[in-house]
Scaffold this active site. Structure first.
Site, PDB file in Angstrom:
ATOM      1  CE1 TYR A  77       0.780   8.763  -8.639  1.00  0.00           C
ATOM      2  CE2 TYR A  77       2.234   7.449 -10.052  1.00  0.00           C
ATOM      3  CZ  TYR A  77       1.727   7.686  -8.823  1.00  0.00           C
ATOM      4  OH  TYR A  77       2.134   6.860  -7.774  1.00  0.00           O
ATOM      5  CG  ASP A  93      -1.916  -0.742  -5.555  1.00  0.00           C
ATOM      6  OD1 ASP A  93      -0.757  -0.547  -5.336  1.00  0.00           O
ATOM      7  OD2 ASP A  93      -2.297  -0.815  -6.686  1.00  0.00           O
ATOM      8  NE  ARG A 112       1.429   1.849 -16.359  1.00  0.00           N
ATOM      9  CZ  ARG A 112       1.165   1.883 -15.096  1.00  0.00           C
ATOM     10  NH1 ARG A 112       0.849   3.003 -14.688  1.00  0.00           N
ATOM     11  NH2 ARG A 112       1.000   0.633 -14.681  1.00  0.00           N
ATOM     12  CE1 TYR A 150       3.884  -3.159 -11.353  1.00  0.00           C
ATOM     13  CE2 TYR A 150       4.176  -0.921 -10.915  1.00  0.00           C
ATOM     14  CZ  TYR A 150       3.191  -2.009 -11.476  1.00  0.00           C
ATOM     15  OH  TYR A 150       1.847  -1.717 -11.969  1.00  0.00           O
ATOM     16  CB  CYS A 172      -0.943   0.095   1.142  1.00  0.00           C
ATOM     17  SG  CYS A 172       0.022  -0.391   2.662  1.00  0.00           S
ATOM     18  CG  HIS A 173       1.409   3.111  -2.919  1.00  0.00           C
ATOM     19  ND1 HIS A 173       2.611   2.782  -3.238  1.00  0.00           N
ATOM     20  CD2 HIS A 173       0.574   2.567  -3.755  1.00  0.00           C
ATOM     21  CE1 HIS A 173       2.680   1.888  -4.173  1.00  0.00           C
ATOM     22  NE2 HIS A 173       1.305   1.638  -4.608  1.00  0.00           N
TER      23      HIS A 173
HETATM   24  C1  0GY Z   1       1.332   0.250  -7.576  1.00  0.00           C
HETATM   25  C2  0GY Z   1       1.013   0.394  -9.199  1.00  0.00           C
HETATM   26  C3  0GY Z   1       1.257   1.672  -9.934  1.00  0.00           C
HETATM   27  C4  0GY Z   1       2.155   2.810  -9.327  1.00  0.00           C
HETATM   28  C5  0GY Z   1       3.071   2.669  -8.653  1.00  0.00           C
HETATM   29  O1  0GY Z   1       4.602   3.890  -7.329  1.00  0.00           O
HETATM   30  C6  0GY Z   1       3.780   4.117  -8.201  1.00  0.00           C
HETATM   31  O2  0GY Z   1       3.494   5.159  -8.736  1.00  0.00           O
HETATM   32  O3  0GY Z   1       3.349   1.682  -8.104  1.00  0.00           O
HETATM   33  C7  0GY Z   1       0.860   1.581 -11.263  1.00  0.00           C
HETATM   34  O4  0GY Z   1       0.637   2.789 -11.844  1.00  0.00           O
HETATM   35  O5  0GY Z   1       0.909   0.374 -11.933  1.00  0.00           O
HETATM   36  O6  0GY Z   1       1.744  -0.814  -7.222  1.00  0.00           O
HETATM   37  O7  0GY Z   1       1.058   1.400  -7.017  1.00  0.00           O
END
Ligand code: 0GY
Length: 308
Positions: free
Chosen positions: A49, A261, A130, A157, A32-33
């Protein structure tokens, strides 16, 4: 600073439903973020973004609502290598959160030590074009060599089509390697086709490789059609992802992690209800033992080994 969200940005569910599936006591949301808040922790100039805000308190409230005990907070690319928002969340978590940072080769040993004290246990290398600008592999290998003695690991990733090109680099990493979202398989391709078989081979031949079986909402082409009360996920949400995630859980039960996530960056078509996402778990980990490994034993071994 006030930040304008990327046009079309979907905000996270303010009131997610309560899951039908009760996660076992002590479960870890391992992906998670936090985003900002931008006024306190500005987003990075090099970001691809601009998200809505998603604060540590909102994350911790979600954790309680869904029934989880702990979080692993992964540095999001919108914060670049400025880890302050993530580290601040760790410091206010009461020991209930660990973190994954993004660092450059210029990071000092003192900064690494401070992050370790806050609860950081790994770095993330992102190859999704991206999301990030290219970083040379020798820089990443240098970082991996510096974090290995701390007992940290590397989270990677990437998109499935890029695995062949990245294979030699990934298999040379000196730490545990955790793959985000099963290496983003194209779930319209056969589960036993060459692309997913290569990912399974990656895990089979390299026992230091783990996978998050997360993000069905990101991988699914069939989408979130199920509503609570519908019979079975076969006709339900993200059903096309189930066989892929289930296969990884059953083949590598001791090397899988699961995460929400939240707050779900970059979803253009729909925002998942986090309660429904939790209901996905028993479809991919079908026994209580598999669920315990996925949600407790594995993340605790990786992120809180001192408590085992
Ligand atoms: C995720 C997936 C994405 C983004 C990021 O750090 C990020 O900006 O991980 C995505 O856009 O696929 O795991 O959060």
């Amino acid at each position: 600073m006030i930040f304008e969200k990327t046009p079309g940005w979907l905000d996270w569910y303010a009131v997610p439903s309560a899951p039908s599936f009760t996660v076992p006591a002590g479960a870890v949301d391992a992906h998670c973020h936090v985003f900002g808040p931008g006024a306190e922790f500005p987003f990075a100039p090099e970001r691809k973004y601009t998200p809505c805000d998603a604060s540590k308190d909102q994350l911790f409230a979600l954790r309680e609502h869904l029934g989880f005990a702990r979080n692993v907070i992964v540095q999001a690319t919108c914060h670049g290598a400025d880890n302050r928002a993530m580290v601040d969340a760790l410091r206010h978590s009461g020991g209930k959160a660990r973190g994954i940072a993004t660092v450059r080769r210029t990071v000092s040993d003192n900064e690494l030590q401070d992050m370790h004290a806050a609860g950081v246990r790994g770095v993330r290398f992102n190859f999704v074009k991206r999301l990030v600008d290219f970083t040379p592999k020798e820089e990443l290998m240098e970082i991996a060599a510096r974090i290995a003695p701390l007992g940290w690991h590397v989270v990677i990733y990437f998109e499935a089509v890029d695995l062949p090109e990245l294979w030699d680099f990934f298999t040379a990493l000196p730490t545990t390697v955790v793959v985000d979202h099963m290496g983003r398989p194209d779930v319209s391709k056969p589960i036993d086709g060459p692309e997913f078989e290569l990912f399974v081979k990656f895990m089979r031949e390299h026992e230091n490789v783990w996978s998050k079986v997360s993000c069905p909402e990101r991988l699914s082409l069939s989408g979130p059609k199920a509503l609570r009360g519908e019979p079975g996920l076969e006709q339900g949400a993200y059903r096309d992802v189930v066989p892929f995630a289930k296969r990884i859980v059953e083949t590598f039960p001791d090397r899988v992690l699961w995460g929400t996530d939240w707050p779900h960056p970059n979803l253009k078509d729909h925002m998942p209800d986090d309660g429904l996402l939790v209901d996905f778990i028993p479809h991919i980990a079908v026994t209580a033992e598999l669920q315990r490994k996925l949600l407790i034993d594995n993340p605790m071994r990786l992120y809180w080994p001192e408590e085992r």
